[in-house]
Design a protein around this motif. Sequence first.
Motif, short mmCIF file in Angstrom:
data_model
loop_
_atom_site.label_atom_id
_atom_site.label_comp_id
_atom_site.label_asym_id
_atom_site.label_seq_id
_atom_site.Cartn_x
_atom_site.Cartn_y
_atom_site.Cartn_z
N LEU A 89 0.82 -1.21 0.00
CA LEU A 89 0.00 0.00 0.00
C LEU A 89 0.86 1.27 0.00
N ASP A 90 2.17 1.10 -0.05
CA ASP A 90 3.10 2.22 -0.06
C ASP A 90 3.84 2.22 -1.40
N SER A 91 3.61 3.23 -2.21
CA SER A 91 4.17 3.24 -3.57
C SER A 91 5.70 3.26 -3.58
N GLU A 92 6.33 3.89 -2.60
CA GLU A 92 7.80 3.86 -2.53
C GLU A 92 8.31 2.47 -2.22
N SER A 93 7.62 1.77 -1.34
CA SER A 93 8.00 0.40 -1.01
C SER A 93 7.87 -0.49 -2.25
N VAL A 94 6.77 -0.33 -2.96
CA VAL A 94 6.55 -1.13 -4.19
C VAL A 94 7.59 -0.79 -5.24
N ALA A 95 7.98 0.47 -5.34
CA ALA A 95 8.99 0.86 -6.32
C ALA A 95 10.33 0.17 -6.06
N GLY A 96 10.60 -0.18 -4.81
CA GLY A 96 11.83 -0.87 -4.48
C GLY A 96 11.75 -2.38 -4.57
N MET A 97 10.55 -2.89 -4.87
CA MET A 97 10.34 -4.34 -4.88
C MET A 97 11.18 -5.05 -5.95
N MET A 98 11.07 -4.63 -7.20
CA MET A 98 11.77 -5.34 -8.27
C MET A 98 13.28 -5.25 -8.12
N PRO A 99 13.84 -4.09 -7.82
CA PRO A 99 15.29 -4.07 -7.59
C PRO A 99 15.72 -5.01 -6.46
N ALA A 100 14.90 -5.10 -5.41
CA ALA A 100 15.24 -5.99 -4.30
C ALA A 100 15.15 -7.46 -4.71
N ILE A 101 14.15 -7.80 -5.53
CA ILE A 101 14.03 -9.17 -6.04
C ILE A 101 15.28 -9.52 -6.85
N LEU A 102 15.65 -8.64 -7.76
CA LEU A 102 16.81 -8.90 -8.62
C LEU A 102 18.09 -9.02 -7.80
N GLU A 103 18.23 -8.18 -6.79
CA GLU A 103 19.42 -8.22 -5.94
C GLU A 103 19.49 -9.52 -5.14
N ARG A 104 18.38 -9.94 -4.59
CA ARG A 104 18.38 -11.11 -3.71
C ARG A 104 18.30 -12.43 -4.44
N ALA A 105 17.60 -12.45 -5.58
CA ALA A 105 17.38 -13.72 -6.27
C ALA A 105 18.12 -13.83 -7.60
N GLY A 106 18.56 -12.71 -8.16
CA GLY A 106 19.31 -12.75 -9.40
C GLY A 106 18.48 -12.74 -10.66
N GLY A 107 17.18 -12.62 -10.55
CA GLY A 107 16.32 -12.58 -11.73
C GLY A 107 14.87 -12.79 -11.31
#
Length: 122
Positions: free
Chosen positions: A63-81
Amino acid sequence: MTKSLNGKIAAVTGAASGIGLACARAMLEAGAKVVLIDYDRAGLAKCCESLGPEAIPLVIDLLDSESVAGMMPAILERAGGLDIFHANAGAYVGGDVVEGDPDAWDRVLNLNVNATFRTIQA
């Protein structure tokens, strides 16, 4: 049994409980590495600990647009794709409309509609 998701990376929102957790578990059992996304930090940590090293916790407030904006970069950083994204998070308000809380309905609509759009867009 064939591991049909071997080598795949998935992400599931609302993954600390209910349907999201069941979906994450099924993907893990099928061989995927899974990023479990939820705002419940403690619940998420407990789930991922019990699911093993291929379960990666990610705390995001949908429900927080800034948090959601950081979601994909965090996925890529932690999982690699990312190969699979399951926008599962949702809520429900029961009862009679006449007795309903408009603020609770706003939260449901924001989570079930707006957050789904924002996470898929991200």
